[in-house]
Design a protein around this motif. Structure first.
Motif, PDB file in Angstrom:
ATOM      1  N   ARG A 181      46.494  77.230   5.609  1.00  0.00           N
ATOM      2  CA  ARG A 181      46.515  76.768   4.229  1.00  0.00           C
ATOM      3  C   ARG A 181      47.648  75.874   3.671  1.00  0.00           C
ATOM      4  O   ARG A 181      48.547  77.009   3.963  1.00  0.00           O
ATOM      5  CB  ARG A 181      45.673  77.816   3.241  1.00  0.00           C
ATOM      6  CG  ARG A 181      45.874  77.490   1.593  1.00  0.00           C
ATOM      7  CD  ARG A 181      45.444  79.072   1.711  1.00  0.00           C
ATOM      8  NE  ARG A 181      44.712  78.950   0.247  1.00  0.00           N
ATOM      9  CZ  ARG A 181      45.230  79.348  -0.983  1.00  0.00           C
ATOM     10  NH1 ARG A 181      44.685  81.187  -0.508  1.00  0.00           N
ATOM     11  NH2 ARG A 181      45.469  79.322  -2.856  1.00  0.00           N
ATOM     12  N   GLU A 182      47.782  75.224   3.545  1.00  0.00           N
ATOM     13  CA  GLU A 182      48.596  74.252   2.437  1.00  0.00           C
ATOM     14  C   GLU A 182      49.205  74.656   0.865  1.00  0.00           C
ATOM     15  O   GLU A 182      47.938  74.890   0.419  1.00  0.00           O
ATOM     16  CB  GLU A 182      49.642  72.697   2.810  1.00  0.00           C
ATOM     17  CG  GLU A 182      49.033  72.474   4.058  1.00  0.00           C
ATOM     18  CD  GLU A 182      49.585  70.856   4.192  1.00  0.00           C
ATOM     19  OE1 GLU A 182      48.454  70.625   3.650  1.00  0.00           O
ATOM     20  OE2 GLU A 182      50.065  70.751   4.795  1.00  0.00           O
ATOM     21  N   LEU A 183      50.088  75.768   0.808  1.00  0.00           N
ATOM     22  CA  LEU A 183      50.658  75.995  -0.818  1.00  0.00           C
ATOM     23  C   LEU A 183      50.578  74.824  -1.848  1.00  0.00           C
ATOM     24  O   LEU A 183      51.377  73.816  -1.777  1.00  0.00           O
ATOM     25  CB  LEU A 183      51.539  76.806  -0.871  1.00  0.00           C
ATOM     26  CG  LEU A 183      50.963  78.434  -0.305  1.00  0.00           C
ATOM     27  CD1 LEU A 183      52.360  79.085  -0.485  1.00  0.00           C
ATOM     28  CD2 LEU A 183      49.688  78.404  -0.534  1.00  0.00           C
ATOM     29  N   ALA A 184      50.321  74.736  -3.584  1.00  0.00           N
ATOM     30  CA  ALA A 184      50.531  73.830  -3.704  1.00  0.00           C
ATOM     31  C   ALA A 184      50.993  74.611  -4.949  1.00  0.00           C
ATOM     32  O   ALA A 184      49.887  75.486  -5.914  1.00  0.00           O
ATOM     33  CB  ALA A 184      50.336  72.625  -3.936  1.00  0.00           C
ATOM     34  N   GLU A 185      51.534  73.933  -6.491  1.00  0.00           N
ATOM     35  CA  GLU A 185      51.694  74.516  -7.612  1.00  0.00           C
ATOM     36  C   GLU A 185      50.367  75.047  -8.906  1.00  0.00           C
ATOM     37  O   GLU A 185      49.462  74.500  -8.100  1.00  0.00           O
ATOM     38  CB  GLU A 185      52.149  73.744  -8.625  1.00  0.00           C
ATOM     39  CG  GLU A 185      52.449  74.538  -9.924  1.00  0.00           C
ATOM     40  CD  GLU A 185      53.307  74.761 -10.372  1.00  0.00           C
ATOM     41  OE1 GLU A 185      53.667  76.079 -11.237  1.00  0.00           O
ATOM     42  OE2 GLU A 185      54.397  75.297  -9.890  1.00  0.00           O
ATOM     43  N   GLY A 186      50.228  76.009  -8.983  1.00  0.00           N
ATOM     44  CA  GLY A 186      49.069  77.053  -9.496  1.00  0.00           C
ATOM     45  C   GLY A 186      47.366  77.410  -8.605  1.00  0.00           C
ATOM     46  O   GLY A 186      46.953  78.201  -9.431  1.00  0.00           O
ATOM     47  N   ASP A 187      48.593  77.472  -6.812  1.00  0.00           N
ATOM     48  CA  ASP A 187      47.298  77.924  -6.152  1.00  0.00           C
ATOM     49  C   ASP A 187      47.498  79.978  -6.984  1.00  0.00           C
ATOM     50  O   ASP A 187      48.178  79.905  -7.264  1.00  0.00           O
ATOM     51  CB  ASP A 187      47.700  77.703  -5.111  1.00  0.00           C
ATOM     52  CG  ASP A 187      47.202  76.631  -3.924  1.00  0.00           C
ATOM     53  OD1 ASP A 187      46.602  76.332  -4.800  1.00  0.00           O
ATOM     54  OD2 ASP A 187      47.941  75.805  -2.877  1.00  0.00           O
ATOM     55  N   VAL A 188      46.342  80.476  -6.333  1.00  0.00           N
ATOM     56  CA  VAL A 188      46.694  82.018  -6.555  1.00  0.00           C
ATOM     57  C   VAL A 188      45.995  82.455  -5.193  1.00  0.00           C
ATOM     58  O   VAL A 188      45.181  81.727  -4.714  1.00  0.00           O
ATOM     59  CB  VAL A 188      45.293  82.431  -7.829  1.00  0.00           C
ATOM     60  CG1 VAL A 188      44.976  83.562  -7.572  1.00  0.00           C
ATOM     61  CG2 VAL A 188      45.701  81.815  -8.605  1.00  0.00           C
ATOM     62  N   ILE A 189      46.247  83.412  -4.598  1.00  0.00           N
ATOM     63  CA  ILE A 189      46.997  83.992  -3.116  1.00  0.00           C
ATOM     64  C   ILE A 189      46.144  85.235  -3.990  1.00  0.00           C
ATOM     65  O   ILE A 189      46.731  85.903  -5.116  1.00  0.00           O
ATOM     66  CB  ILE A 189      47.926  84.391  -2.377  1.00  0.00           C
ATOM     67  CG1 ILE A 189      48.645  82.665  -2.110  1.00  0.00           C
ATOM     68  CG2 ILE A 189      47.314  85.453  -1.529  1.00  0.00           C
ATOM     69  CD1 ILE A 189      49.958  83.045  -1.964  1.00  0.00           C
ATOM     70  N   ARG A 190      45.070  86.185  -3.337  1.00  0.00           N
ATOM     71  CA  ARG A 190      44.392  87.342  -3.645  1.00  0.00           C
ATOM     72  C   ARG A 190      44.510  88.145  -2.352  1.00  0.00           C
ATOM     73  O   ARG A 190      44.567  88.240  -1.240  1.00  0.00           O
ATOM     74  CB  ARG A 190      42.892  86.725  -3.898  1.00  0.00           C
ATOM     75  CG  ARG A 190      42.554  86.173  -4.796  1.00  0.00           C
ATOM     76  CD  ARG A 190      40.885  86.129  -5.172  1.00  0.00           C
ATOM     77  NE  ARG A 190      41.107  85.452  -6.704  1.00  0.00           N
ATOM     78  CZ  ARG A 190      41.124  85.613  -8.330  1.00  0.00           C
ATOM     79  NH1 ARG A 190      41.999  86.959  -8.210  1.00  0.00           N
ATOM     80  NH2 ARG A 190      40.585  84.524  -8.725  1.00  0.00           N
ATOM     81  N   VAL A 191      45.010  89.697  -2.713  1.00  0.00           N
ATOM     82  CA  VAL A 191      45.425  90.416  -1.900  1.00  0.00           C
ATOM     83  C   VAL A 191      44.652  91.553  -2.997  1.00  0.00           C
ATOM     84  O   VAL A 191      45.174  92.112  -3.764  1.00  0.00           O
ATOM     85  CB  VAL A 191      46.805  90.893  -1.984  1.00  0.00           C
ATOM     86  CG1 VAL A 191      47.292  92.117  -0.698  1.00  0.00           C
ATOM     87  CG2 VAL A 191      47.638  89.563  -1.161  1.00  0.00           C
ATOM     88  N   GLY A 192      43.353  92.026  -1.945  1.00  0.00           N
ATOM     89  CA  GLY A 192      43.631  93.586  -2.772  1.00  0.00           C
ATOM     90  C   GLY A 192      42.705  93.292  -4.491  1.00  0.00           C
ATOM     91  O   GLY A 192      41.984  92.752  -4.597  1.00  0.00           O
ATOM     92  N   SER A 193      43.494  94.678  -5.197  1.00  0.00           N
ATOM     93  CA  SER A 193      43.221  93.969  -6.266  1.00  0.00           C
ATOM     94  C   SER A 193      44.465  93.043  -7.543  1.00  0.00           C
ATOM     95  O   SER A 193      44.198  93.126  -8.108  1.00  0.00           O
ATOM     96  CB  SER A 193      43.099  95.224  -7.097  1.00  0.00           C
ATOM     97  OG  SER A 193      43.872  95.929  -7.233  1.00  0.00           O
ATOM     98  N   ALA A 194      44.994  92.930  -6.269  1.00  0.00           N
ATOM     99  CA  ALA A 194      46.532  92.007  -6.899  1.00  0.00           C
ATOM    100  C   ALA A 194      46.044  91.128  -6.572  1.00  0.00           C
ATOM    101  O   ALA A 194      45.437  90.053  -6.219  1.00  0.00           O
ATOM    102  CB  ALA A 194      48.128  92.514  -6.411  1.00  0.00           C
ATOM    103  N   THR A 195      46.955  89.368  -7.530  1.00  0.00           N
ATOM    104  CA  THR A 195      47.103  88.278  -7.393  1.00  0.00           C
ATOM    105  C   THR A 195      48.373  87.726  -7.581  1.00  0.00           C
ATOM    106  O   THR A 195      49.469  88.572  -7.794  1.00  0.00           O
ATOM    107  CB  THR A 195      46.152  87.488  -8.850  1.00  0.00           C
ATOM    108  OG1 THR A 195      46.792  87.366  -9.407  1.00  0.00           O
ATOM    109  CG2 THR A 195      44.805  87.728  -8.244  1.00  0.00           C
ATOM    110  N   PHE A 196      48.532  86.795  -7.246  1.00  0.00           N
ATOM    111  CA  PHE A 196      50.009  86.423  -6.791  1.00  0.00           C
ATOM    112  C   PHE A 196      49.692  84.656  -7.224  1.00  0.00           C
ATOM    113  O   PHE A 196      49.784  83.870  -6.157  1.00  0.00           O
ATOM    114  CB  PHE A 196      50.637  86.174  -5.060  1.00  0.00           C
ATOM    115  CG  PHE A 196      50.800  87.982  -5.119  1.00  0.00           C
ATOM    116  CD1 PHE A 196      52.074  87.914  -5.417  1.00  0.00           C
ATOM    117  CD2 PHE A 196      49.867  88.522  -4.749  1.00  0.00           C
ATOM    118  CE1 PHE A 196      52.642  89.753  -5.353  1.00  0.00           C
ATOM    119  CE2 PHE A 196      50.471  90.178  -4.602  1.00  0.00           C
ATOM    120  CZ  PHE A 196      51.685  90.296  -4.939  1.00  0.00           C
ATOM    121  N   GLU A 197      50.166  83.856  -7.596  1.00  0.00           N
ATOM    122  CA  GLU A 197      49.897  82.502  -8.338  1.00  0.00           C
ATOM    123  C   GLU A 197      51.558  82.078  -8.332  1.00  0.00           C
ATOM    124  O   GLU A 197      52.474  82.404  -8.098  1.00  0.00           O
ATOM    125  CB  GLU A 197      50.275  82.381  -9.868  1.00  0.00           C
ATOM    126  CG  GLU A 197      49.975  80.949 -10.317  1.00  0.00           C
ATOM    127  CD  GLU A 197      50.232  80.646 -11.840  1.00  0.00           C
ATOM    128  OE1 GLU A 197      50.559  78.865 -12.402  1.00  0.00           O
ATOM    129  OE2 GLU A 197      50.465  82.033 -12.729  1.00  0.00           O
TER     130      GLU A 197
END
Length: 212
Positions: A109-125
């Motif tokens: 997956r290629e990342l771009a501004e504003g994407d969100v990565i979900r890890v359990g109950s955490a998110t990373f913008e």
């Protein structure tokens, strides 16, 4: 029964002491910047489900362990499109005379501004952070990861990442620092690609590049 808290683990890897982070939430894990020793990192994370391997940028000291870690865990590899090709050369000798474990594979997956990565109950913008390299990113935590940001080699205590290496640009990183200063809350802990962590509050107060 009390809810399990998220966990942050750090492994210092490779010849120039790169920080590889593992963020664990609800048994799921995101690994940030496995710069070397991907198999050893996999061993250390055998108790969790590594779902994603994320590179803050494509320099070899941050991606040299991706191939081995991905082979062991089956996790997806994520990196910004502008650094994807650069990451494939991690196993080659760099201008600093250092080579790492292996070139990284092309990303799942290629990342771009504003994407969100979900890890359990955490998110990373995903915040675009070019300057150290064209495809640098910062991962800003939300949900149960609020107050956490992985900044790679963009910010260091009192300083910023080098711009004299492949893909670096001083004017670009200065613009990035201004955007991050406006975007990241002051109480956020900034986990850097090398050395000690800092906070945005401290950098706003004492980092001359943040205030330029």
């Amino acid at each position: 029964m009390a809810e399990a808290k998220d966990e942050l683990r750090c492994f210092v890897v490779g010849p120039i002491q790169t920080n590889c982070y593992a963020y664990v939430s609800e048994g799921a894990c995101m690994v940030v910047d496995p710069g070397a020793s991907g198999s050893a990192v996999a061993d250390a994370l055998s108790d969790v489900d590594v779902e994603a391997i994320v590179a803050t940028h494509g320099h070899g000291d941050h991606v040299g362990g991706v191939a081995a870690l991905k082979a062991r865990t089956g996790a997806d590899f994520l990196i910004h499109a502008a650094d994807a090709e650069r990451a494939t050369h991690a196993g080659e000798v760099s201008v600093l005379g250092i080579a790492y474990d292996d070139g990284a594979p092309l990303p799942d997956r290629e990342l771009a501004e504003g994407d969100v990565i979900r890890v359990g109950s955490a998110t990373f913008e995903v915040l675009g952070a070019p300057g150290h390299t064209p495809g640098g990113v910062v991962l800003l935590g939300g949900g149960t990861a609020e107050g956490v940001a992985f900044v790679g080699d963009t910010v260091f205590p009192g300083s910023h990442g080098r711009t004299d290496l492949d893909g670096g640009d001083e004017a670009t990183i200065m613009a990035t620092l201004r955007r991050l200063a406006a975007r990241i809350p002051a109480q956020t802990v900034l986990y850097c690609g090398h050395g000690e962590a800092t906070t945005m509050k401290r950098e706003l107060a004492y980092n001359p590049f943040m205030r330029a």
